[in-house]
Motif scaffolding. Structure first.
Motif, PDB file in Angstrom:
ATOM      1  N   LEU A 205       0.845  -1.198   0.000  1.00 21.56           N
ATOM      2  CA  LEU A 205       0.000   0.000   0.000  1.00 21.56           C
ATOM      3  C   LEU A 205       0.878   1.246   0.000  1.00 21.56           C
ATOM      4  O   LEU A 205       1.728   1.424   0.867  1.00 21.56           O
ATOM      5  N   THR A 206       0.660   2.098  -0.988  1.00 19.15           N
ATOM      6  CA  THR A 206       1.414   3.339  -1.160  1.00 19.15           C
ATOM      7  C   THR A 206       0.440   4.511  -1.213  1.00 19.15           C
ATOM      8  O   THR A 206      -0.523   4.475  -1.978  1.00 19.15           O
ATOM      9  N   GLU A 207       0.703   5.538  -0.411  1.00 22.02           N
ATOM     10  CA  GLU A 207      -0.131   6.745  -0.399  1.00 22.02           C
ATOM     11  C   GLU A 207       0.672   7.903  -0.979  1.00 22.02           C
ATOM     12  O   GLU A 207       1.875   8.012  -0.749  1.00 22.02           O
ATOM     13  N   GLN A 231       8.890  -0.920  -3.917  1.00 21.34           N
ATOM     14  CA  GLN A 231       7.443  -0.691  -3.863  1.00 21.34           C
ATOM     15  C   GLN A 231       6.998   0.562  -4.609  1.00 21.34           C
ATOM     16  O   GLN A 231       6.069   0.508  -5.431  1.00 21.34           O
ATOM     17  N   ILE A 232       7.605   1.703  -4.325  1.00 18.77           N
ATOM     18  CA  ILE A 232       7.183   2.949  -4.970  1.00 18.77           C
ATOM     19  C   ILE A 232       7.390   2.863  -6.476  1.00 18.77           C
ATOM     20  O   ILE A 232       6.513   3.230  -7.265  1.00 18.77           O
ATOM     21  N   ARG A 233       8.522   2.349  -6.878  1.00 20.32           N
ATOM     22  CA  ARG A 233       8.850   2.263  -8.301  1.00 20.32           C
ATOM     23  C   ARG A 233       7.875   1.347  -9.034  1.00 20.32           C
ATOM     24  O   ARG A 233       7.395   1.666 -10.132  1.00 20.32           O
ATOM     25  N   VAL A 234       7.570   0.214  -8.431  1.00 25.84           N
ATOM     26  CA  VAL A 234       6.654  -0.749  -9.052  1.00 25.84           C
ATOM     27  C   VAL A 234       5.236  -0.178  -9.116  1.00 25.84           C
ATOM     28  O   VAL A 234       4.557  -0.278 -10.151  1.00 25.84           O
ATOM     29  N   HIS A 235       4.777   0.421  -8.033  1.00 27.31           N
ATOM     30  CA  HIS A 235       3.407   0.915  -7.992  1.00 27.31           C
ATOM     31  C   HIS A 235       3.164   2.029  -9.007  1.00 27.31           C
ATOM     32  O   HIS A 235       2.129   2.037  -9.692  1.00 27.31           O
ATOM     33  N   PHE A 236       4.086   2.967  -9.110  1.00 28.60           N
ATOM     34  CA  PHE A 236       3.843   4.065 -10.049  1.00 28.60           C
ATOM     35  C   PHE A 236       4.012   3.611 -11.498  1.00 28.60           C
ATOM     36  O   PHE A 236       3.315   4.110 -12.392  1.00 28.60           O
ATOM     37  N   SER A 237       4.888   2.656 -11.734  1.00 24.92           N
ATOM     38  CA  SER A 237       4.963   2.077 -13.073  1.00 24.92           C
ATOM     39  C   SER A 237       3.671   1.342 -13.405  1.00 24.92           C
ATOM     40  O   SER A 237       3.163   1.426 -14.532  1.00 24.92           O
ATOM     41  N   PRO A 242       5.702   5.787 -14.347  1.00 27.09           N
ATOM     42  CA  PRO A 242       6.984   5.426 -13.721  1.00 27.09           C
ATOM     43  C   PRO A 242       7.746   6.666 -13.280  1.00 27.09           C
ATOM     44  O   PRO A 242       7.541   7.767 -13.794  1.00 27.09           O
ATOM     45  N   LEU A 243       8.628   6.479 -12.304  1.00 24.93           N
ATOM     46  CA  LEU A 243       9.430   7.596 -11.828  1.00 24.93           C
ATOM     47  C   LEU A 243      10.337   8.105 -12.948  1.00 24.93           C
ATOM     48  O   LEU A 243      10.779   7.350 -13.808  1.00 24.93           O
ATOM     49  N   ILE A 257      18.614  14.050 -14.722  1.00 26.94           N
ATOM     50  CA  ILE A 257      18.847  13.168 -13.576  1.00 26.94           C
ATOM     51  C   ILE A 257      19.061  11.760 -14.107  1.00 26.94           C
ATOM     52  O   ILE A 257      18.275  11.258 -14.909  1.00 26.94           O
ATOM     53  N   SER A 258      20.131  11.123 -13.669  1.00 23.26           N
ATOM     54  CA  SER A 258      20.553   9.860 -14.282  1.00 23.26           C
ATOM     55  C   SER A 258      20.148   8.632 -13.474  1.00 23.26           C
ATOM     56  O   SER A 258      20.624   7.531 -13.741  1.00 23.26           O
ATOM     57  N   ARG A 259      19.294   8.798 -12.482  1.00 20.47           N
ATOM     58  CA  ARG A 259      18.827   7.658 -11.674  1.00 20.47           C
ATOM     59  C   ARG A 259      17.366   7.902 -11.344  1.00 20.47           C
ATOM     60  O   ARG A 259      16.826   8.987 -11.583  1.00 20.47           O
ATOM     61  N   GLN A 260      16.674   6.879 -10.819  1.00 17.76           N
ATOM     62  CA  GLN A 260      15.261   7.095 -10.491  1.00 17.76           C
ATOM     63  C   GLN A 260      15.135   8.277  -9.536  1.00 17.76           C
ATOM     64  O   GLN A 260      15.874   8.379  -8.562  1.00 17.76           O
ATOM     65  N   ALA A 261      14.201   9.155  -9.818  1.00 17.46           N
ATOM     66  CA  ALA A 261      14.055  10.401  -9.062  1.00 17.46           C
ATOM     67  C   ALA A 261      13.276  10.141  -7.779  1.00 17.46           C
ATOM     68  O   ALA A 261      12.096  10.473  -7.653  1.00 17.46           O
ATOM     69  N   LEU A 262      13.967   9.548  -6.794  1.00 15.61           N
ATOM     70  CA  LEU A 262      13.321   9.139  -5.553  1.00 15.61           C
ATOM     71  C   LEU A 262      14.247   9.439  -4.377  1.00 15.61           C
ATOM     72  O   LEU A 262      15.422   9.080  -4.396  1.00 15.61           O
TER      73      LEU A 262
END
Length: 307
Positions: A205-207, A231-237, A242-243, A257-262
């Motif tokens: 669960l992600t809010e 979790q965050i990366r999978v859910h938004f994809s 996706p991030l 930005i050269s990596r996931q923006a998290l």
């Protein structure tokens, strides 16, 4: 390290039962018994079968822990957000793994923290990671500085009492300013790295809250209610957003930005020993700020901007 309690109940209680109620495990009690620790009541040494009585002072001395060679020493610097004798909060840079593996052996955050402990000449140099982050995710991590603090923090994790909030830049525009993504996450077939939303997975669960909307993306604040890998990366994809620059989960690489923006921006929990509520925040890192600097703002919500 020494811990003290005053027993305040009217009915007597065995030491082993009382210490279990304080989060002291059987394993830790075994270390106390066999590796130089001590249990005292009113300054007299006792064993765990002794019954405590109201007004008595119980002291537990935990032996120092010596680190093993399994984690080598790195003398790269660490960014300390908070430290006392029980916990260490650090701000992890992107590009550094949390723990050693077959791929990342010598310069993870665990290696760096061990190097810091040695430079500080701490008696205990065992690394106790409470919360970890993906290699290319930046932000706050918790380390416990002894086995007892680690056990207490693990208990908070199991009870979902450690609140973690993230900042993420997301491709596209979300339909709602506030929402929940409730979808089980499982391993991907034929991969030990990636994850996917699948009915066979564990509940996740992600809010999220939208903070700023740009022409081509969205800045969101995110809170995890479970702690699944990626979790965050999978859910938004999964919901089609996706991030930014998360090429592992379907996003194109971004020029800024050269990596996931998290980024793990905020931690809130109860201090394991003082029992006081604590809150820690860290600034958004420079690469995410650079991405934001090149975006054209469409709107931001009334709750306020994160920057």
């Amino acid at each position: 390290m020494r811990f003290n309690w005053i027993y305040e109940k009217n009915e007597s209680l065995q030491i082993k039962t009382f210490l279990k109620q304080q989060g002291v495990s059987k394993g830790l009690l075994a270390r106390v018994k066999f590796h130089g620790g001590k249990i005292e009541v009113n300054q007299e040494e006792k064993n765990v079968l002794y019954y405590l009585h109201k007004g008595e002072t119980l002291a537990l001395t935990i032996p120092d822990e010596q680190g093993t060679e399994a984690i080598s020493v790195s003398h790269e610097p660490i960014s300390i957000v908070f430290e006392d004798e029980h916990i260490l909060i650090i701000d992890k840079p992107a590009g550094v793994a949390s723990l050693p593996s077959n791929i990342y052996v010598k310069d993870t955050m665990a290696n760096r923290v061990k190097g810091y402990f040695i430079r500080q000449k701490y008696a205990s140099t065992v690394i106790h990671i409470v919360t970890r982050l993906d290699k290319d995710t930046s932000g706050l991590m918790i380390f416990a500085k002894h086995r007892y603090a680690h056990a207490l923090m693990d208990q908070q994790l199991r009870l979902k009492q450690i609140q973690k909030k993230y900042v993420a830049a997301i491709n596209g525009h979300l339909q709602q300013n506030h929402g929940m993504i409730n979808a089980p996450i499982a391993r991907t077939d034929h991969s030990i790295v990636t994850r996917r939303v699948h009915d066979s997975g564990k509940p996740a669960l992600t809010e999220y809250w939208v903070r700023e909307t740009f022409e081509k993306g969205t800045l969101a604040e995110i809170q995890l209610h479970t702690g699944r890998t990626h979790q965050i990366r999978v859910h938004f994809s999964y919901i089609g957003h996706p991030l930014i620059s998360d090429t592992l989960y379907g996003a194109p690489e971004d020029q800024w930005i050269s990596r996931q923006a998290l980024h793990c921006r905020e931690l809130t929990f109860t201090h394991p020993l003082t029992k006081q509520p604590v809150n820690f925040k860290t600034d958004v890192p420079s690469d995410l700020r650079e991405w934001l600097r090149h975006q054209k703002i469409v709107s931001y919500t009334q709750k306020g901007r994160l920057m």
